[in-house]
Motif scaffolding. Structure first.
Motif, PDB file in Angstrom:
ATOM      1  N   PHE A 190      43.022  56.954  43.412  1.00 43.11           N
ATOM      2  CA  PHE A 190      43.365  55.536  43.253  1.00 43.11           C
ATOM      3  C   PHE A 190      42.274  54.833  42.462  1.00 43.11           C
ATOM      4  O   PHE A 190      41.112  54.834  42.855  1.00 43.11           O
ATOM      5  N   VAL A 191      42.666  54.257  41.329  1.00 44.84           N
ATOM      6  CA  VAL A 191      41.719  53.505  40.506  1.00 44.84           C
ATOM      7  C   VAL A 191      41.986  52.006  40.675  1.00 44.84           C
ATOM      8  O   VAL A 191      41.085  51.253  41.028  1.00 44.84           O
ATOM      9  N   SER A 192      43.200  51.609  40.420  1.00 45.96           N
ATOM     10  CA  SER A 192      43.593  50.213  40.625  1.00 45.96           C
ATOM     11  C   SER A 192      45.112  50.127  40.657  1.00 45.96           C
ATOM     12  O   SER A 192      45.803  51.091  40.349  1.00 45.96           O
ATOM     13  N   LEU A 193      45.605  48.969  41.016  1.00 43.88           N
ATOM     14  CA  LEU A 193      47.051  48.760  41.016  1.00 43.88           C
ATOM     15  C   LEU A 193      47.541  48.582  39.589  1.00 43.88           C
ATOM     16  O   LEU A 193      46.796  48.108  38.718  1.00 43.88           O
ATOM     17  N   PRO A 194      48.794  48.920  39.329  1.00 45.29           N
ATOM     18  CA  PRO A 194      49.348  48.671  37.994  1.00 45.29           C
ATOM     19  C   PRO A 194      49.364  47.174  37.677  1.00 45.29           C
ATOM     20  O   PRO A 194      49.448  46.327  38.574  1.00 45.29           O
ATOM     21  N   ILE A 195      49.306  46.866  36.399  1.00 46.20           N
ATOM     22  CA  ILE A 195      49.196  45.464  35.969  1.00 46.20           C
ATOM     23  C   ILE A 195      50.435  44.653  36.346  1.00 46.20           C
ATOM     24  O   ILE A 195      50.327  43.448  36.617  1.00 46.20           O
ATOM     25  N   ASP A 196      51.608  45.286  36.396  1.00 41.25           N
ATOM     26  CA  ASP A 196      52.809  44.524  36.759  1.00 41.25           C
ATOM     27  C   ASP A 196      52.783  44.080  38.221  1.00 41.25           C
ATOM     28  O   ASP A 196      53.223  42.976  38.549  1.00 41.25           O
ATOM     29  N   ILE A 197      52.237  44.907  39.110  1.00 36.79           N
ATOM     30  CA  ILE A 197      52.134  44.512  40.519  1.00 36.79           C
ATOM     31  C   ILE A 197      51.085  43.412  40.688  1.00 36.79           C
ATOM     32  O   ILE A 197      51.304  42.448  41.426  1.00 36.79           O
ATOM     33  N   LEU A 198      49.970  43.524  39.990  1.00 32.07           N
ATOM     34  CA  LEU A 198      48.946  42.467  40.046  1.00 32.07           C
ATOM     35  C   LEU A 198      49.489  41.147  39.515  1.00 32.07           C
ATOM     36  O   LEU A 198      49.279  40.086  40.116  1.00 32.07           O
ATOM     37  N   THR A 199      50.197  41.207  38.396  1.00 33.31           N
ATOM     38  CA  THR A 199      50.753  39.985  37.794  1.00 33.31           C
ATOM     39  C   THR A 199      51.784  39.354  38.720  1.00 33.31           C
ATOM     40  O   THR A 199      51.786  38.131  38.917  1.00 33.31           O
ATOM     41  N   GLN A 200      52.658  40.195  39.297  1.00 32.38           N
ATOM     42  CA  GLN A 200      53.666  39.663  40.212  1.00 32.38           C
ATOM     43  C   GLN A 200      53.008  39.026  41.422  1.00 32.38           C
ATOM     44  O   GLN A 200      53.430  37.954  41.870  1.00 32.38           O
ATOM     45  N   GLY A 201      51.977  39.632  41.957  1.00 32.10           N
ATOM     46  CA  GLY A 201      51.296  39.070  43.113  1.00 32.10           C
ATOM     47  C   GLY A 201      50.633  37.743  42.821  1.00 32.10           C
ATOM     48  O   GLY A 201      50.751  36.788  43.592  1.00 32.10           O
ATOM     49  N   ILE A 202      49.966  37.638  41.686  1.00 31.65           N
ATOM     50  CA  ILE A 202      49.263  36.397  41.338  1.00 31.65           C
ATOM     51  C   ILE A 202      50.241  35.280  41.019  1.00 31.65           C
ATOM     52  O   ILE A 202      50.092  34.143  41.494  1.00 31.65           O
ATOM     53  N   VAL A 203      51.281  35.588  40.229  1.00 30.36           N
ATOM     54  CA  VAL A 203      52.268  34.557  39.872  1.00 30.36           C
ATOM     55  C   VAL A 203      53.027  34.085  41.106  1.00 30.36           C
ATOM     56  O   VAL A 203      53.234  32.874  41.302  1.00 30.36           O
ATOM     57  N   SER A 204      53.422  35.018  41.971  1.00 30.59           N
ATOM     58  CA  SER A 204      54.154  34.610  43.169  1.00 30.59           C
ATOM     59  C   SER A 204      53.275  33.807  44.122  1.00 30.59           C
ATOM     60  O   SER A 204      53.751  32.908  44.806  1.00 30.59           O
ATOM     61  N   LEU A 205      51.979  34.093  44.146  1.00 26.03           N
ATOM     62  CA  LEU A 205      51.063  33.292  44.964  1.00 26.03           C
ATOM     63  C   LEU A 205      51.018  31.853  44.469  1.00 26.03           C
ATOM     64  O   LEU A 205      51.100  30.907  45.263  1.00 26.03           O
ATOM     65  N   PHE A 206      50.940  31.662  43.158  1.00 28.66           N
ATOM     66  CA  PHE A 206      50.897  30.300  42.621  1.00 28.66           C
ATOM     67  C   PHE A 206      52.230  29.576  42.787  1.00 28.66           C
ATOM     68  O   PHE A 206      52.252  28.372  43.040  1.00 28.66           O
ATOM     69  N   VAL A 207      53.337  30.295  42.684  1.00 31.45           N
ATOM     70  CA  VAL A 207      54.648  29.666  42.894  1.00 31.45           C
ATOM     71  C   VAL A 207      54.784  29.228  44.353  1.00 31.45           C
ATOM     72  O   VAL A 207      55.257  28.119  44.635  1.00 31.45           O
ATOM     73  N   ALA A 208      54.346  30.053  45.279  1.00 31.07           N
ATOM     74  CA  ALA A 208      54.404  29.689  46.703  1.00 31.07           C
ATOM     75  C   ALA A 208      53.478  28.500  46.990  1.00 31.07           C
ATOM     76  O   ALA A 208      53.837  27.600  47.755  1.00 31.07           O
ATOM     77  N   MET A 209      52.288  28.493  46.386  1.00 32.73           N
ATOM     78  CA  MET A 209      51.377  27.358  46.590  1.00 32.73           C
ATOM     79  C   MET A 209      51.961  26.070  46.029  1.00 32.73           C
ATOM     80  O   MET A 209      51.825  25.007  46.637  1.00 32.73           O
ATOM     81  N   TYR A 210      52.648  26.142  44.895  1.00 32.29           N
ATOM     82  CA  TYR A 210      53.293  24.958  44.308  1.00 32.29           C
ATOM     83  C   TYR A 210      54.355  24.410  45.271  1.00 32.29           C
ATOM     84  O   TYR A 210      54.431  23.200  45.500  1.00 32.29           O
ATOM     85  N   GLY A 211      55.163  25.307  45.846  1.00 27.65           N
ATOM     86  CA  GLY A 211      56.188  24.861  46.787  1.00 27.65           C
ATOM     87  C   GLY A 211      55.589  24.250  48.036  1.00 27.65           C
ATOM     88  O   GLY A 211      56.063  23.236  48.536  1.00 27.65           O
ATOM     89  N   ILE A 212      54.523  24.829  48.544  1.00 26.58           N
ATOM     90  CA  ILE A 212      53.882  24.308  49.756  1.00 26.58           C
ATOM     91  C   ILE A 212      53.256  22.946  49.509  1.00 26.58           C
ATOM     92  O   ILE A 212      53.335  22.049  50.348  1.00 26.58           O
ATOM     93  N   MET A 213      52.647  22.768  48.346  1.00 26.91           N
ATOM     94  CA  MET A 213      51.985  21.490  48.047  1.00 26.91           C
ATOM     95  C   MET A 213      52.971  20.325  48.054  1.00 26.91           C
ATOM     96  O   MET A 213      52.632  19.231  48.498  1.00 26.91           O
ATOM     97  N   TYR A 214      54.195  20.543  47.579  1.00 30.17           N
ATOM     98  CA  TYR A 214      55.150  19.448  47.537  1.00 30.17           C
ATOM     99  C   TYR A 214      55.937  19.303  48.833  1.00 30.17           C
ATOM    100  O   TYR A 214      56.435  18.229  49.142  1.00 30.17           O
ATOM    101  N   ILE A 215      56.051  20.366  49.606  1.00 29.23           N
ATOM    102  CA  ILE A 215      56.750  20.258  50.897  1.00 29.23           C
ATOM    103  C   ILE A 215      55.848  19.597  51.930  1.00 29.23           C
ATOM    104  O   ILE A 215      56.308  18.832  52.773  1.00 29.23           O
TER     105      ILE A 215
END
Length: 118
Positions: free
Chosen positions: A38-63
């Motif tokens: 194991f060296v690191s996670l693939p870039i698509d999984i990292l990107t999905q994790g980071i983008v989904s974290l920011f989308v969830a934070m955006y939803g929480i901030m307005y709710i």
């Protein structure tokens, strides 16, 4: 309508974040099965994790609604001394001032109540 949109952002962000976590776990198990290092996670999984974290934070901030200031002095600056001092839980209604009233009748003592009932 806007609240529904923000709830959709929150739900989609959380689901996507869980999917990224599941994909990361699958990738680790695939590496164990194929006996690769194991060296690191693939870039698509990292990107999905980071983008989904920011989308969830955006939803929480307005709710969540409006936030209050951390400093207590901001709320107290707009209040006068009379309103800041007005604390209903500290009201006292049973005090000796009523004994000074001309219409005051002291409460009956326990001994006098026993004489009346006998």
């Amino acid at each position: 309508m806007a609240a529904l949109l923000h709830k959709f952002f929150l739900l989609s962000g959380l689901l996507s974040l869980f999917h990224a976590a599941y994909s990361a776990a699958q990738h680790r198990s695939y590496l164990r099965i194929t006996e690769q290092k194991f060296v690191s996670l693939p870039i698509d999984i990292l990107t999905q994790g980071i983008v989904s974290l920011f989308v969830a934070m955006y939803g929480i901030m307005y709710i969540a609604g409006d936030f209050k200031e951390i400093r207590a002095t901001v709320d107290l600056e707009n209040k006068s001394w009379e309103t800041a001092r007005n604390i209903p839980s500290f009201y006292i209604f049973n005090h000796r001032g009523k004994a000074l009233s001309p219409n005051y009748e002291p409460p009956a003592q326990k001994s006098s109540l026993e004489e009346i009932q006998s």
